[in-house]
Design a protein around this motif. Structure first.
Motif, PDB file in Angstrom:
ATOM      1  N   PRO A   1      41.127 -34.281  30.785  1.00 41.16           N
ATOM      2  CA  PRO A   1      40.349 -34.930  29.721  1.00 41.16           C
ATOM      3  C   PRO A   1      38.846 -34.745  29.850  1.00 41.16           C
ATOM      4  O   PRO A   1      38.118 -34.962  28.889  1.00 41.16           O
ATOM      5  N   ALA A   2      38.376 -34.347  31.039  1.00 38.95           N
ATOM      6  CA  ALA A   2      36.931 -34.195  31.265  1.00 38.95           C
ATOM      7  C   ALA A   2      36.560 -32.719  31.245  1.00 38.95           C
ATOM      8  O   ALA A   2      37.230 -31.887  31.863  1.00 38.95           O
ATOM      9  N   ILE A   3      35.494 -32.382  30.549  1.00 38.54           N
ATOM     10  CA  ILE A   3      34.989 -31.013  30.514  1.00 38.54           C
ATOM     11  C   ILE A   3      33.897 -30.877  31.576  1.00 38.54           C
ATOM     12  O   ILE A   3      32.954 -31.677  31.636  1.00 38.54           O
ATOM     13  N   VAL A   4      34.042 -29.857  32.405  1.00 31.90           N
ATOM     14  CA  VAL A   4      33.156 -29.647  33.550  1.00 31.90           C
ATOM     15  C   VAL A   4      32.443 -28.309  33.386  1.00 31.90           C
ATOM     16  O   VAL A   4      33.059 -27.309  32.999  1.00 31.90           O
ATOM     17  N   VAL A   5      31.144 -28.295  33.668  1.00 32.29           N
ATOM     18  CA  VAL A   5      30.353 -27.059  33.643  1.00 32.29           C
ATOM     19  C   VAL A   5      29.630 -26.948  34.986  1.00 32.29           C
ATOM     20  O   VAL A   5      28.886 -27.852  35.374  1.00 32.29           O
ATOM     21  N   ASN A   6      29.898 -25.864  35.698  1.00 31.87           N
ATOM     22  CA  ASN A   6      29.275 -25.620  37.007  1.00 31.87           C
ATOM     23  C   ASN A   6      29.462 -26.803  37.957  1.00 31.87           C
ATOM     24  O   ASN A   6      28.583 -27.127  38.753  1.00 31.87           O
ATOM     25  N   GLY A   7      30.597 -27.456  37.870  1.00 29.97           N
ATOM     26  CA  GLY A   7      30.900 -28.531  38.797  1.00 29.97           C
ATOM     27  C   GLY A   7      30.420 -29.898  38.375  1.00 29.97           C
ATOM     28  O   GLY A   7      30.610 -30.867  39.116  1.00 29.97           O
ATOM     29  N   LYS A   8      29.814 -30.031  37.205  1.00 31.16           N
ATOM     30  CA  LYS A   8      29.354 -31.328  36.710  1.00 31.16           C
ATOM     31  C   LYS A   8      30.049 -31.652  35.392  1.00 31.16           C
ATOM     32  O   LYS A   8      30.203 -30.785  34.529  1.00 31.16           O
ATOM     33  N   VAL A   9      30.426 -32.917  35.237  1.00 27.27           N
ATOM     34  CA  VAL A   9      31.068 -33.369  34.008  1.00 27.27           C
ATOM     35  C   VAL A   9      30.005 -33.598  32.938  1.00 27.27           C
ATOM     36  O   VAL A   9      29.067 -34.365  33.132  1.00 27.27           O
ATOM     37  N   TRP A  10      30.128 -32.903  31.816  1.00 26.13           N
ATOM     38  CA  TRP A  10      29.226 -33.031  30.670  1.00 26.13           C
ATOM     39  C   TRP A  10      27.743 -33.054  31.108  1.00 26.13           C
ATOM     40  O   TRP A  10      27.036 -34.043  30.915  1.00 26.13           O
ATOM     41  N   PRO A  11      27.256 -31.968  31.695  1.00 25.31           N
ATOM     42  CA  PRO A  11      25.870 -31.958  32.156  1.00 25.31           C
ATOM     43  C   PRO A  11      24.890 -31.697  31.012  1.00 25.31           C
ATOM     44  O   PRO A  11      25.283 -31.455  29.862  1.00 25.31           O
ATOM     45  N   PHE A  12      23.603 -31.725  31.347  1.00 24.18           N
ATOM     46  CA  PHE A  12      22.559 -31.332  30.401  1.00 24.18           C
ATOM     47  C   PHE A  12      21.671 -30.291  31.072  1.00 24.18           C
ATOM     48  O   PHE A  12      21.628 -30.178  32.301  1.00 24.18           O
ATOM     49  N   LEU A  13      20.971 -29.521  30.252  1.00 23.62           N
ATOM     50  CA  LEU A  13      20.036 -28.512  30.743  1.00 23.62           C
ATOM     51  C   LEU A  13      18.791 -28.550  29.886  1.00 23.62           C
ATOM     52  O   LEU A  13      18.872 -28.483  28.660  1.00 23.62           O
ATOM     53  N   ARG A  14      17.639 -28.658  30.537  1.00 23.78           N
ATOM     54  CA  ARG A  14      16.360 -28.569  29.831  1.00 23.78           C
ATOM     55  C   ARG A  14      16.002 -27.105  29.638  1.00 23.78           C
ATOM     56  O   ARG A  14      16.039 -26.318  30.587  1.00 23.78           O
ATOM     57  N   VAL A  15      15.675 -26.741  28.421  1.00 21.24           N
ATOM     58  CA  VAL A  15      15.316 -25.360  28.113  1.00 21.24           C
ATOM     59  C   VAL A  15      14.013 -25.325  27.335  1.00 21.24           C
ATOM     60  O   VAL A  15      13.645 -26.285  26.656  1.00 21.24           O
ATOM     61  N   ARG A  16      13.316 -24.222  27.464  1.00 19.48           N
ATOM     62  CA  ARG A  16      12.100 -23.999  26.679  1.00 19.48           C
ATOM     63  C   ARG A  16      12.464 -23.330  25.360  1.00 19.48           C
ATOM     64  O   ARG A  16      13.577 -22.828  25.187  1.00 19.48           O
ATOM     65  N   ARG A  17      11.514 -23.319  24.454  1.00 20.80           N
ATOM     66  CA  ARG A  17      11.759 -22.690  23.150  1.00 20.80           C
ATOM     67  C   ARG A  17      11.537 -21.185  23.270  1.00 20.80           C
ATOM     68  O   ARG A  17      10.489 -20.658  22.893  1.00 20.80           O
ATOM     69  N   ARG A  18      12.562 -20.543  23.786  1.00 22.55           N
ATOM     70  CA  ARG A  18      12.534 -19.101  24.021  1.00 22.55           C
ATOM     71  C   ARG A  18      13.980 -18.637  24.244  1.00 22.55           C
ATOM     72  O   ARG A  18      14.906 -19.457  24.335  1.00 22.55           O
ATOM     73  N   PRO A  19      14.218 -17.333  24.339  1.00 23.04           N
ATOM     74  CA  PRO A  19      15.591 -16.863  24.556  1.00 23.04           C
ATOM     75  C   PRO A  19      16.067 -17.134  25.991  1.00 23.04           C
ATOM     76  O   PRO A  19      15.291 -17.057  26.947  1.00 23.04           O
ATOM     77  N   TYR A  20      17.354 -17.440  26.114  1.00 20.20           N
ATOM     78  CA  TYR A  20      18.045 -17.584  27.392  1.00 20.20           C
ATOM     79  C   TYR A  20      19.304 -16.733  27.362  1.00 20.20           C
ATOM     80  O   TYR A  20      19.937 -16.570  26.323  1.00 20.20           O
TER      81      TYR A  20
END
Length: 557
Positions: free
Chosen positions: A247-266
């Motif tokens: 039931p939990a979605i995991v990304v890179n070992g964290k459940v529902w994480p967040f990522l700060r990004v700048r206004r540019r391509p990634y």
């Protein structure tokens, strides 16, 4: 067009390692599972996974590295109730002292020779490996090599890395236990780089390039991983379930994480490491994905999409330009049914993957956005007239008297039966994949890469199934007649290149051209690909692969 001698360039290789929890009590059937409704989303920052270089530079010369796999303790999956004192593992490959190179070497790439330090199972890579280093299902071993499988050869493996730059991943492949060992965290990413080819493209790199491992998990209340230990047919198989969904979605070992990004391509290298869950990904603010590769191989030009489907083991290599965002945040969403395609729709939890917090520039200016008009020249296209053989591969699912699935086969044969797919090294073949089941099966072929030529719906499917279940002969059952008037499903543009995994739709025959040769020269491999124990091909729904939707693949000279 000027030729690009890919195999005359040195490939720089990074190993991106996943911090993931392993199981204490993985098979426990006790109650006390975490209710994901009690977990707050987007409170943990996306981990930037540790990286280990698979090469070293000595006196200005690039040399292959020797790496050892160990087991270590990462942090918890979530800062909330999944925190646990139980053991957590991470697959790491730190450099170890050098010794003379082992195995094949090719001017086009630097081989890597991983050694393993007390792991429980073998996590094999997927990149032009020699047969003894491919991680055959019978090549398992236990701690300190106290027990080994029938095809185990050595705890030191050699990987030439003589293919195009791109994204791959490696994972455990122990026969009958792959679904459990990958769920426990025995996997990681494997990036092959060629600076001389890739640097001129100007793609996002360094802190603007991230690997995203997506998977689903279930947790017990004290934080360990959970998988149901009772099979759906316990009198036939005491533990096997047709598919695992957490039931939990995991990304890179964290459940529902967040990522700060700048206004540019990634650049995001997105890998679906789930047992059985498909992800159909989109952004909540309609940002666009620019696909730059088809699985592991660069496309000639970027292909845009607003939404795309990613099956288990598939890789999406995309560039996202956050400068085009009209909002200060965006959710990465999932709307793929589970099981795919006819199962339940995702709920409020499994429909959310992670959050991007899009920062505003202090100066009010956006970072420059740039996408190359052209990427790398494509490999020679498939030519069906050059196919040295034509094969029919049928997918079967078998049921008990009560209608419960018991096992799945390819071509009606078990894994232990002798290989019937025996291509010659340096050749191409045309395969017709006939999906007679109700599931979408991501087919993965070890060593060979393929192009999807056509997907065609089968008419009179039940009649064809009846015939195939009786005699298991596609030509005698006139599969071509059943496909003649069927609807043709276009192959998505971002999947039109060379792949090693593709989604075989239920009730369709999918025609693929498989190249069992060096991708660009079409020459035989620069190592003995005919050696024992050979290779395999299989469905990459791990629960299907384990029981027993996998067949041997034996190359001939």
């Amino acid at each position: 067009m000027e030729k690009m001698p890919l195999f005359q360039h040195v490939f720089f290789l990074d190993l991106v390692l996943l911090l993931s929890t392993a199981t204490t009590g993985t098979f426990s059937s006790s109650v006390g599972l975490v209710n994901v409704a009690h977990l707050q989303m987007f409170v943990d920052e996306l981990p930037d996974m540790p990286k280990v270089r698979g090469f070293r530079v000595r006196n200005g010369t690039v040399e292959p590295a020797h790496l050892a796999i160990g087991i270590y303790r990462p942090g918890p999956h979530h800062r909330g109730p999944t925190r646990s004192p139980n053991s957590h593992y991470v697959v790491q490959l730190p450099p170890i002292p050098s010794h003379p190179p082992v195995g094949p070497h090719h001017p086009g790439g630097q081989p890597i020779l991983p050694r393993r330090r007390n792991p429980d199972r073998r996590p094999p890579p997927r990149r032009y490996p020699t047969p003894s280093s491919d991680g055959h299902g019978g090549a398992w071993f236990t701690s300190n090599l106290s027990s080994v499988g029938p095809t185990f050869a050595s705890s030191t493996n050699a990987h030439p890395n003589v293919q195009d730059p791109g994204t791959l991943w490696y994972h455990d492949h122990a026969l009958g236990l792959t679904r459990v060992n990958i769920l426990a965290g025995l996997f990681g990413a494997y990036l092959i780089r060629s600076p001389s080819l890739e640097s001129p493209l100007g793609l996002p790199s360094a802190s603007f390039e991230r690997v995203l491992f997506l998977f689903d998990r279930s947790f017990r209340s004290e934080g360990s991983l959970f998988i149901n230990s009772t099979g759906n047919n316990p009198s036939i198989h005491p533990q096997w379930q047709p598919e695992f969904f957490g039931p939990a979605i995991v990304v890179n070992g964290k459940v529902w994480p967040f990522l700060r990004v700048r206004r540019r391509p990634y650049r995001f290298r997105i890998i679906n490491a789930s047992n059985a869950r498909f992800f159909r990904l989109s952004f909540s603010n309609s940002l666009r994905f620019n696909h730059i590769a088809s699985d592991t191989v660069y496309l000639p030009t970027a292909v845009p999409s607003r939404r795309f489907l990613l099956a288990p083991s598939e890789i999406a290599d995309v560039v996202v330009d956050f400068a085009r965002s009209t909002t200060d945040s965006a959710l990465l969403l999932n709307d793929a049914a589970y099981p795919y395609p006819t199962g339940d729709s995702p709920d409020a939890f499994s429909s959310r993957v992670m959050k991007f917090v899009i920062l505003r520039s202090k100066s009010g200016k956006r970072d420059p956005s740039w996408m190359p008009r052209k990427l790398l020249p494509p490999p020679p296209p498939p030519v069906t007239e050059k196919a040295m053989a034509e094969r029919y591969i049928a997918m079967y699912e078998y049921e008990s008297a009560t209608g419960e699935p018991t096992h799945l086969y390819l071509n009606g044969r078990s894994f232990e039966e002798a290989a019937t797919e025996t291509p010659r090294s340096g050749t191409g073949e045309l395969w017709h994949i006939i999906n007679l089941t109700e599931d979408n099966h991501p087919l993965h072929i070890h060593l060979g890469l393929f192009v999807v030529m056509e997907q065609r719906k089968l008419m009179g499917l039940e009649q064809l199934k009846d015939c195939m279940m009786r005699i298991n002969d596609a030509q005698a059952c006139h599969v071509e007649d059943h496909a003649a008037h069927g609807r043709v499903e276009p192959v998505p543009g971002h999947e039109s290149g060379w792949k090693n995994v593709f989604k075989m739709q239920p009730g369709f025959v999918t025609r693929i051209f498989v190249r069992f040769a060096m991708l660009r020269t079409e020459e035989p491999y620069p190592f003995d690909a005919t050696a024992e124990p050979g290779y395999v091909y299989h469905c990459h729904i791990l629960d299907h692969e384990d029981n027993a939707m996998m067949r041997p693949l034996k190359l001939l000279a």
